[in-house]
Design an enzyme around this catalytic site. Sequence first.
Site, PDB file in Angstrom:
ATOM      1  CG  HIS A 121     -38.355  14.448  25.227  1.00 11.97           C
ATOM      2  ND1 HIS A 121     -37.153  14.522  25.895  1.00 11.97           N
ATOM      3  CD2 HIS A 121     -38.418  15.599  24.489  1.00 11.97           C
ATOM      4  CE1 HIS A 121     -36.907  15.670  26.053  1.00 11.97           C
ATOM      5  NE2 HIS A 121     -37.510  16.741  25.292  1.00 11.97           N
ATOM      6  CB  CYS A 122     -36.302   8.271  26.106  1.00  9.60           C
ATOM      7  SG  CYS A 122     -37.479   8.632  27.416  1.00  9.60           S
TER       8      CYS A 122
END
Length: 332
Positions: free
Chosen positions: A324-325
């Site tokens: 997600h980062c």
Amino acid sequence: MRMPAEWSPHRATWIAWPHNKADWPGKFEPIPWAYAEIVRVLSRNERVGILTLEADKAKGMLKKAGVDLKKVDFLRCPTDRVWTRDSGPIFVKDAKGGRIATHWKFNGWAKYPNHKKDDLVPTAIAKFAKVPEHPVTVNGQDVVMEGGAIDVDGDGLLMCTEECLLSKVQARNPWLGKAGTEKVLKETLGASRILWLRKGIVGDDTHGHVDDIARFFAPGKVLLCREDNVKDPNYRICAENYERLLEEKVEIIDLPMPAPVVFERQRVPASYANFYIANGVVLVPTFNDPKDRIALGILAHCFPDREIVGIHCVDFVWGLGTLHCATQQEPA
């Protein structure tokens, strides 16, 4: 303006090709191949935009990984790091459905001095996507925030942590206070209610990003990390966040925590909550842990209309972030 939920249709996913070896000291070599696998899976369902100054090198690796390069856009854009969730624009839609790229000030998580290239990423992506850019300011002052600090359900709820947005440590906007922070989040992202969790997980150098501990998977429904080992410092953190969400009367599904991942005596932020929802697929970080299959099964239950794909992240998370980062969605 309103920020669509991550599961809303995407035009593309934006990533930055890894180049900063200092982010994965001693473990950089497998990282570009992990990115190639991410692009291979994502590009089956949507376009992938890649920020890089080394397009030829990236293309060579992607070809070897079986990626159809016709589904990939390369944008020549320098970056300090690869975490486009935090440095990239947060896309919102106006009342007519038009797309806008909001540009929040990026200051390296109020921790790292080398962030000036990353702070220009929203402008480059907005120009490429041909959408207006909206700098987020209050009384002429830039507002600092990262995409990993918030999560939305697309129906008025926004989730964040006090540790990240209100703490005096790695302070983003101490001049705004809680009321001012809520006001700008509501006005810019279309939230009608803010769900404040207490803290993020241990090992997170962003100081409390919510996307490692709790994520929406449908309107009013939250996947929340649960730690069963009472001796683990995440136990109390997860339990307190559970109590807070109970008070907010949202539906909660437990998501297990993997066993601690430690390298060179440093605990890193390994979490299944750092999954990424794309068109037709959910990418889930895995850690060679028996709980991998449990987490994958829970996510399959929560996203029955999407393929669930595990991406090996034991090396990846040494960079102190995972899937997600490393991604930022551009809505259709």
